[in-house]
Every structure is written in C-alpha cells, then in structure tokens.
Design a protein around this motif. Sequence first.
Motif, PDB file in Angstrom:
ATOM      1  N   LEU A   1       1.031  -1.104   0.130  1.00  0.00           N
ATOM      2  CA  LEU A   1      -0.135   0.092  -0.087  1.00  0.00           C
ATOM      3  C   LEU A   1       0.451   1.156  -0.045  1.00  0.00           C
ATOM      4  O   LEU A   1       2.464   1.438   1.172  1.00  0.00           O
ATOM      5  N   VAL A   2       0.319   2.158  -0.591  1.00  0.00           N
ATOM      6  CA  VAL A   2       1.105   3.576  -1.102  1.00  0.00           C
ATOM      7  C   VAL A   2       0.552   4.725   0.634  1.00  0.00           C
ATOM      8  O   VAL A   2      -0.298   4.520   0.157  1.00  0.00           O
ATOM      9  N   CYS A   3       2.080   4.589   1.125  1.00  0.00           N
ATOM     10  CA  CYS A   3       1.564   5.528   2.597  1.00  0.00           C
ATOM     11  C   CYS A   3       1.981   7.416   2.167  1.00  0.00           C
ATOM     12  O   CYS A   3       1.591   7.897   2.918  1.00  0.00           O
ATOM     13  N   PHE A   4       3.294   7.608   1.176  1.00  0.00           N
ATOM     14  CA  PHE A   4       3.550   9.270   1.044  1.00  0.00           C
ATOM     15  C   PHE A   4       3.828   9.051  -0.594  1.00  0.00           C
ATOM     16  O   PHE A   4       4.012   7.684  -1.262  1.00  0.00           O
ATOM     17  N   GLN A   5       3.584  10.065  -1.273  1.00  0.00           N
ATOM     18  CA  GLN A   5       4.308  10.531  -2.341  1.00  0.00           C
ATOM     19  C   GLN A   5       4.789  11.368  -2.782  1.00  0.00           C
ATOM     20  O   GLN A   5       4.548  12.494  -1.945  1.00  0.00           O
ATOM     21  N   ASP A   6       5.898  11.358  -3.170  1.00  0.00           N
ATOM     22  CA  ASP A   6       6.743  13.502  -3.132  1.00  0.00           C
ATOM     23  C   ASP A   6       5.784  13.798  -3.965  1.00  0.00           C
ATOM     24  O   ASP A   6       6.600  15.070  -4.396  1.00  0.00           O
ATOM     25  N   VAL A   7       5.215  13.449  -5.144  1.00  0.00           N
ATOM     26  CA  VAL A   7       4.457  14.680  -5.886  1.00  0.00           C
ATOM     27  C   VAL A   7       2.477  14.690  -5.396  1.00  0.00           C
ATOM     28  O   VAL A   7       1.924  13.631  -5.121  1.00  0.00           O
ATOM     29  N   ALA A   8       2.710  15.917  -4.968  1.00  0.00           N
ATOM     30  CA  ALA A   8       1.140  16.279  -3.821  1.00  0.00           C
ATOM     31  C   ALA A   8       0.336  15.740  -5.369  1.00  0.00           C
ATOM     32  O   ALA A   8       0.231  15.965  -6.782  1.00  0.00           O
ATOM     33  N   ALA A   9      -0.627  15.407  -5.123  1.00  0.00           N
ATOM     34  CA  ALA A   9      -1.966  15.108  -5.837  1.00  0.00           C
ATOM     35  C   ALA A   9      -2.298  16.570  -6.230  1.00  0.00           C
ATOM     36  O   ALA A   9      -2.568  17.553  -5.471  1.00  0.00           O
ATOM     37  N   GLY A  10      -3.085  16.347  -7.686  1.00  0.00           N
ATOM     38  CA  GLY A  10      -3.297  17.684  -8.369  1.00  0.00           C
ATOM     39  C   GLY A  10      -1.758  18.582  -8.784  1.00  0.00           C
ATOM     40  O   GLY A  10      -2.663  19.549  -9.895  1.00  0.00           O
ATOM     41  N   SER A  11      -0.814  18.143  -8.495  1.00  0.00           N
ATOM     42  CA  SER A  11       0.117  18.830  -8.913  1.00  0.00           C
ATOM     43  C   SER A  11       0.291  18.961 -10.482  1.00  0.00           C
ATOM     44  O   SER A  11       0.402  17.348 -11.399  1.00  0.00           O
ATOM     45  N   GLY A  12       0.610  19.707 -11.530  1.00  0.00           N
ATOM     46  CA  GLY A  12       0.521  19.039 -13.020  1.00  0.00           C
ATOM     47  C   GLY A  12       2.663  18.109 -13.646  1.00  0.00           C
ATOM     48  O   GLY A  12       3.162  18.226 -12.178  1.00  0.00           O
ATOM     49  N   LEU A  13       2.338  17.390 -14.196  1.00  0.00           N
ATOM     50  CA  LEU A  13       3.382  16.129 -14.155  1.00  0.00           C
ATOM     51  C   LEU A  13       3.897  16.464 -15.328  1.00  0.00           C
ATOM     52  O   LEU A  13       3.018  16.930 -16.444  1.00  0.00           O
ATOM     53  N   VAL A  14       5.140  16.994 -15.439  1.00  0.00           N
ATOM     54  CA  VAL A  14       5.277  17.168 -17.350  1.00  0.00           C
ATOM     55  C   VAL A  14       6.119  15.809 -17.549  1.00  0.00           C
ATOM     56  O   VAL A  14       6.879  15.439 -16.856  1.00  0.00           O
ATOM     57  N   PRO A  15       5.457  15.098 -19.024  1.00  0.00           N
ATOM     58  CA  PRO A  15       5.335  13.705 -19.064  1.00  0.00           C
ATOM     59  C   PRO A  15       7.390  13.169 -20.128  1.00  0.00           C
ATOM     60  O   PRO A  15       7.670  12.377 -19.231  1.00  0.00           O
ATOM     61  N   GLN A  16       7.503  14.491 -20.398  1.00  0.00           N
ATOM     62  CA  GLN A  16       8.961  13.877 -20.008  1.00  0.00           C
ATOM     63  C   GLN A  16      10.165  13.700 -19.627  1.00  0.00           C
ATOM     64  O   GLN A  16      11.288  13.261 -19.525  1.00  0.00           O
ATOM     65  N   SER A  17       9.776  14.852 -18.018  1.00  0.00           N
ATOM     66  CA  SER A  17      10.831  14.707 -17.493  1.00  0.00           C
ATOM     67  C   SER A  17      10.082  13.529 -15.775  1.00  0.00           C
ATOM     68  O   SER A  17      10.834  14.066 -14.959  1.00  0.00           O
ATOM     69  N   ALA A  18       8.774  14.065 -15.796  1.00  0.00           N
ATOM     70  CA  ALA A  18       8.289  13.593 -14.834  1.00  0.00           C
ATOM     71  C   ALA A  18       8.554  12.174 -13.928  1.00  0.00           C
ATOM     72  O   ALA A  18       8.724  11.063 -14.990  1.00  0.00           O
ATOM     73  N   ALA A  19       8.890  12.326 -12.441  1.00  0.00           N
ATOM     74  CA  ALA A  19       9.941  10.464 -12.302  1.00  0.00           C
ATOM     75  C   ALA A  19       9.251  10.839 -10.619  1.00  0.00           C
ATOM     76  O   ALA A  19       9.821  10.646 -10.141  1.00  0.00           O
ATOM     77  N   PRO A  20       8.068  10.392 -10.448  1.00  0.00           N
ATOM     78  CA  PRO A  20       7.210   9.921  -9.169  1.00  0.00           C
ATOM     79  C   PRO A  20       7.513   9.491  -8.437  1.00  0.00           C
ATOM     80  O   PRO A  20       7.975   8.134  -8.922  1.00  0.00           O
ATOM     81  N   VAL A  21       8.253   9.157  -7.196  1.00  0.00           N
ATOM     82  CA  VAL A  21       7.807   7.796  -5.859  1.00  0.00           C
ATOM     83  C   VAL A  21       6.635   7.937  -5.207  1.00  0.00           C
ATOM     84  O   VAL A  21       6.135   9.081  -4.085  1.00  0.00           O
ATOM     85  N   VAL A  22       6.787   6.552  -4.599  1.00  0.00           N
ATOM     86  CA  VAL A  22       5.268   6.760  -3.960  1.00  0.00           C
ATOM     87  C   VAL A  22       6.326   6.139  -2.971  1.00  0.00           C
ATOM     88  O   VAL A  22       7.571   4.897  -3.088  1.00  0.00           O
ATOM     89  N   HIS A  23       6.102   5.388  -1.489  1.00  0.00           N
ATOM     90  CA  HIS A  23       6.525   4.913  -0.521  1.00  0.00           C
ATOM     91  C   HIS A  23       5.831   3.472  -0.034  1.00  0.00           C
ATOM     92  O   HIS A  23       4.699   4.058   0.770  1.00  0.00           O
ATOM     93  N   LEU A  24       5.850   2.835   0.156  1.00  0.00           N
ATOM     94  CA  LEU A  24       5.140   1.597   0.801  1.00  0.00           C
ATOM     95  C   LEU A  24       5.347   1.046   1.441  1.00  0.00           C
ATOM     96  O   LEU A  24       5.959   1.033   2.304  1.00  0.00           O
TER      97      LEU A  24
END
Length: 262
Positions: free
Chosen positions: A153-176
């Motif tokens: 299960l996902v506990c934390f995400q480094d990119v806040a919900a609703g933040s814009g993502l750039v498809p070419q450079s986005a690299a979000p991380v989740v902590h499980l």
Amino acid sequence: MYPPPHAYTPAPLPRPSRRWWQHPALVITALVLLPPVGIALAWTSQWERTQKILATVLSGVWFLIPLLSDPPEKAGTEDKPRAAAAVSVSPTPSSSPTPAPAPTPSAAPQMPSAVGWPYAQAEQAVEDLIGSELKAMSAYADVTLPADHGSWLVCFQDVAAGSGLVPQSAAPVVHLVAPGTDCPAAPGTNLRPEPVAPAPAPTTAPTTAPAPDDGTGGSGGGNVSYKNCAAVRAAGAAPIRRGEPGYGRHLDRDGDGVGCES
C-alpha cells in the motif's frame, strides 16, 4: 458676242508615295495574323475609307471568334467528373468493427492521490499519464522492499495530488508498506527501533577522611602537607584550620586550631 471662256478645272494633286508598311499584301497579312496591328496599318494605308472600315470589321470579327468560343479541351474536362460520379460504387460495409483510437496522454496531466492504493493500481494510473515508470521505495528504513510489491500500500507520494506532471521529465516516487502494516509518521522511520542501552550508574570518587590530629604536628588530612605557612599561603589555603587537609601543629603556633593566621 464673244463665246464665254472655258471654266477652269484645277489639276489633281499628286498622290503621296506609298511606304513599305502600306503595301496591301503586308496589311492583309497583318489583318489575318495580328488583327490589332493589321487594323492600325490599314488606317495608315492609302485605301479608301470604305475599304478601311470593311477591313476593320472583318479583322475584328476574326480576332474575337477565338476569344468568345470555348476551348474543346475544357468541354472534355467538364464531362469527366460527371462520368466518374456515374460509375462510382458505394462502399460495402466491413464485417470487422473499426477499433477505437487509443487514448493519448493528456497535454497537462495531474498527479492523482495514490495514498492508500495498492502499488499496482497507482503504477497503472501514473504511468498512463507520464509514459514512464513509477518508482517505489519502502516507507520503513529497516524493511526491504520485495521484488513483487504490487499489493503493498502507498503511504506517501513525493508529488502532491493535483500537481502538474511533465511527461518528458516526471519521475514520481511512492513509499510503500506491507499489507496490514501501519504507515510510519514519516518516510525512513524504523519499524523496529533499536533498544536503548541503559545509562551506566554514576560512580563517586572515594573520599579520604582527614587523619585525626594526634598532637605530633602531622598532616591534618590525606596526603597533603605543607612545610611552612609560606607554602600554605602559596597554595591559597591560609588560614588553615584543624581537620582541613594539610593542617599540622607546626603551622598553629598558638594551638587555637587555626594555623597561618597572619
């Protein structure tokens, strides 16, 4: 009576000499091949006025006939679309259904709120937006993330919900965390804290009881001794009293228990 004199008839004027461009053959050729030039030459020639008018009319009609008539190739091209429309065959419906176009990533995707989702669900939702891999890490520093962590299960995400993502450079991380395990207060916390070692008991230095005064002039306590009052004063211990380290009868001349008084 005399007969009347003959009426005077003036002699005709001589005709001017004809120029080379006034030659009838040249004028007629120009009227046929180049009607505008031929008409101009006809009016500068020595023809009669009636001949000039007739030549102008005929040459003008000859010049306007090609302009007013439709070219034959144009009539042929107009018939081609009609013939093509007549022989057009209606398309037969295909038996196989046309596949729907695949959804393309949004031009300005937004990070979803993946907290509480299994990693497999969060991975599919995010990777459909950015086209790259969603990185996963363990929420606990002392817990190793297994290779098959799709149900974690996902506990934390480094990119806040609703933040814009750039498809070419986005690299979000989740902590499980593993299923059934509570989320820590912050990423990187230890699930099993290390035991704290007990603090050592404080040790007290042994104190040396002052040696009793035996009246022989020995030291009054411990291993401290002074040769004379000058040594006591140099050590900053004057006046020295009975029972204090270094007290001796040789320092107390009057025997009142206080040595090196002055």
